[in-house]
Write an enzyme that holds these catalytic residues in place. Sequence first.
Site, short mmCIF file in Angstrom:
data_model
loop_
_atom_site.label_atom_id
_atom_site.label_comp_id
_atom_site.label_asym_id
_atom_site.label_seq_id
_atom_site.Cartn_x
_atom_site.Cartn_y
_atom_site.Cartn_z
N GLU A 155 -17.55 18.37 1.97
CA GLU A 155 -16.70 19.15 1.06
C GLU A 155 -17.12 19.06 -0.50
O GLU A 155 -17.02 20.05 -1.14
CB GLU A 155 -15.26 18.64 1.18
CG GLU A 155 -14.77 18.85 2.57
CD GLU A 155 -13.23 18.74 2.77
OE1 GLU A 155 -12.45 19.28 3.37
OE2 GLU A 155 -12.75 17.47 2.21
N ALA B 189 -6.33 10.60 7.59
CA ALA B 189 -4.85 10.72 7.13
C ALA B 189 -3.66 10.73 8.00
O ALA B 189 -2.89 10.17 8.23
CB ALA B 189 -4.52 11.98 6.20
N GLN B 190 -4.12 11.57 9.25
CA GLN B 190 -3.14 11.89 10.14
C GLN B 190 -2.63 10.83 10.97
O GLN B 190 -1.48 10.43 11.07
CB GLN B 190 -3.56 12.96 11.36
CG GLN B 190 -3.36 14.32 10.99
CD GLN B 190 -3.66 15.04 12.16
OE1 GLN B 190 -3.27 15.02 13.40
NE2 GLN B 190 -4.94 15.60 12.15
N ASP C 191 -6.19 3.25 7.66
CA ASP C 191 -7.64 2.71 7.76
C ASP C 191 -7.88 1.29 8.17
O ASP C 191 -8.98 0.98 8.54
CB ASP C 191 -8.27 3.22 6.66
CG ASP C 191 -8.28 4.82 6.40
OD1 ASP C 191 -7.72 5.41 7.07
OD2 ASP C 191 -8.98 5.07 5.49
N GLY D 113 -0.16 4.34 0.31
CA GLY D 113 -0.98 5.56 0.86
C GLY D 113 -0.16 6.38 1.68
O GLY D 113 0.98 6.14 1.92
N PHE D 114 -0.76 7.02 2.55
CA PHE D 114 -0.20 7.76 3.78
C PHE D 114 0.97 7.06 4.75
O PHE D 114 1.93 7.10 4.94
CB PHE D 114 -0.98 8.75 4.70
CG PHE D 114 -1.45 10.11 3.94
CD1 PHE D 114 -0.79 10.76 3.10
CD2 PHE D 114 -2.95 9.99 3.90
CE1 PHE D 114 -1.14 11.94 2.77
CE2 PHE D 114 -3.46 11.07 2.96
CZ PHE D 114 -2.60 12.08 2.48
N VAL E 154 -1.08 -7.69 -4.13
CA VAL E 154 -0.96 -9.05 -3.32
C VAL E 154 -2.48 -9.54 -3.52
O VAL E 154 -3.46 -9.28 -3.17
CB VAL E 154 -0.82 -8.73 -1.72
CG1 VAL E 154 -0.89 -9.79 -0.68
CG2 VAL E 154 0.59 -8.10 -1.67
N GLY F 24 0.89 -1.27 0.16
CA GLY F 24 -0.05 0.04 0.02
C GLY F 24 0.78 1.22 0.06
O GLY F 24 1.83 1.42 0.89
#
Lengths: 443, 443
Positions: A173, A317-318, A302, A16-17, A81, A14
């Site tokens: 948003e 995200a944090q 997540d 991502g962040f 994977v 992965g």
Amino acid sequence: MATGGVRKRVLIVGGGFAGLKAAEALKDADVSITLVDRRNHHTFQPLLYQVALAVLSPNEIAQPIRAILRAPNTQVLMDEVVGFDVAAQRATLKSGVVLEYDYLILATGSTHSYFGREDWAKLAPGLKTIEDAVEIRRRVLLAFELAEGEMQETGRHPALNFVVIGGGPTGVELAGAISDIAKLYIRRDFKHIDPAKAQVVILEGSPHILGAYPEDLQKKAVEQLAALGVRVRTNTRVTDVQPGYVMVGDERIDAVVTIWAAGVKASPLGALLGVPLDKRGCVIVDGQLHPEGHPEIFVCGDLAAATSEGKPVPGVAQPAMQMGDYAGRSIALEVRGEQMKKPFIYADKGDMATIGRSAAVANVKWPFKGHLSGFPAWLTWLVVHIFFLIGFRNRFSVFRNWAYTYAFFEEGSRLIVGDQNLPGWDTQDDPEGHLTTRPISQS
Amino acid sequence: MATGGVRKRVLIVGGGFAGLKAAEALKDADVSITLVDRRNHHTFQPLLYQVALAVLSPNEIAQPIRAILRAPNTQVLMDEVVGFDVAAQRATLKSGVVLEYDYLILATGSTHSYFGREDWAKLAPGLKTIEDAVEIRRRVLLAFELAEGEMQETGRHPALNFVVIGGGPTGVELAGAISDIAKLYIRRDFKHIDPAKAQVVILEGSPHILGAYPEDLQKKAVEQLAALGVRVRTNTRVTDVQPGYVMVGDERIDAVVTIWAAGVKASPLGALLGVPLDKRGCVIVDGQLHPEGHPEIFVCGDLAAATSEGKPVPGVAQPAMQMGDYAGRSIALEVRGEQMKKPFIYADKGDMATIGRSAAVANVKWPFKGHLSGFPAWLTWLVVHIFFLIGFRNRFSVFRNWAYTYAFFEEGSRLIVGDQNLPGWDTQDDPEGHLTTRPISQS
């Protein structure tokens, strides 16, 4: 770098962040890192809605993972994977490649959940990938084009109702941004329709939008949305999604475009580990982010059902960045023969969500505690997001685009790519699937 | 503006260079203009290959037609003409709308021609639209990703042969840019393969590449291509295109990616007029750009078989703009009761084609006459293209990207979007069509 014996192999799944932060924390460690991702790019998800709503272009918020991770000890594979053998410490990839690991960091995040109604996905796209964002942009812009054409033909057009299902940060948003587009940015583009008459409605199943925020900010958000003309309906559960409309019990709500921002579920890769999951499919991890019985595996972001000081860590995200960093640092210590002593603790700096052009809500927890809303919250949001964007080039480019859009009321990325159909507009007489303008949701 | 009677209605079909210039020439005229295009955006085609090769992003070279044409007398419809009744002066659109006109400007350009082998289109995409460009980018970048994965699995990978069919300006520009990507821009991204070993070959059916250029510049182009490692094979007619390779008679040429730059044909809309066409399907027009017997119709751009001072007008951007402008000015004069006296004359300022990063050939005819090649030609190309790009914002953004790429050997738009398949790589064991890395063109 001096290597004592054989380098430990770290497999990160992965990009991502969490995955990127883990790789970054390990970039000087005496390990050999392989990061596997299905895509060639990392996506800065907090700004994805701005691609969907034509402010930014995809390459401004996404960057090739190879270009981000250039450390000599790191290789990147664009692959997927398909299975783990956790006893043998091996992962099998779609291509047939088998990767052995000493440490595994699994951080494949989450995907949309349609609560078992996967048939809704085509009618109400969600927002997780660049492709999703371009698809939502196509639909929103196309709705105005089709309405303009319809006016020419029949002198009327279906109501420009945009329905956003789900009132979390993404839904809020998106709704604010659609309203901005209609009322500010494309106003001058059409001769027959008045885009400003577009209606945006958020349908939220629970009693409150922005459920994770304190009550006063929820109220502020509703006020600011109302000022933009966005209707918020809470306690409103969508029971069906159809081309051109959604149903809430017996009530039919017309929708020229429907967007899904209601639910996410864990990436299916968690289940491949064969360890306990929670009911959302997230991998239950201990204080060191390990699933039960596997000190060599870290699950981050997540996909992890983690707790910090007794409270569940939210899937944003944090904490994903912080978990990736924690996992990376833990491994770096272990290969030096040391031990990570502290459990993972989420340093919560707060949350924020923008509400259109120049309003927002922010629940700030660091460096000071306070609730911001309106313009101050929006400015804070702006500075933080510019800061966290990866790459100077993107920061500069995004800032320039924001400044331009803000100053000239004109967006930078209003292209409609792909076909010219919208669910709910008649395509029966058009087997090739080109532009048609007869709505079937009316008449 | 004072109107004498009923305003004349001008229908412009096509939002390319010719259509936009026609609308611009008419923006202060006492007419009512409708411009119809299938897409919502104008594409700056001369830079399309830079989107295909990851230097620029789509929104930098494409802009919504509505945003370009904001004159009060102009409306834009995103729709498609499906029929003309030239006797009644009417056009029927796909949506069912029927538009009456006093003047018709038809400027729908050209499309790829596979010389009757339309089945080749999926295997060897051409470059006419933003979608085409993104598809070519996907294939070129994916080839390197798949090769990197293949190395992991088998320790070898199929030769990275890129085949460009056709040695006109587009073919030459694409070939040079692919070579740049492989040798300069993505070099540092891979750990297992050496992108610099990629081979690019141009297969040209005629004896010379850049057939429209003077002989000395053709030679310079071949030299500059050779310096980049691009092979040029002339008198080489492709007889078959297959997944993973092309055939030239009995010879098989492996191709991890094949790109079509060999032929164009006229837009099918010319045939709907029911007037004489030439063998390419272009509408034969007189000195005032009218098809026979229709002084109310102008055909402009690539779709027109026009002559200027006895010579055929080439199907490139410059004459398209000039024809559009001529048609617009002619109509503006007529509605004022005057008459365009001069026939259309193509003011040829020359041609140019880039060959990779910092080389080019330019056959300059205005403001001076001369043949440029190498760096001076490339600089000229750069200045001219920045100048003609529509919109300050795009000009600035493109210039910045070029400067960045030039200075840092790093491109701005390297995202792979869409699926992860490449024709010629095995997908049999993968019904979902995700990433696979076993080439069937080898073994």
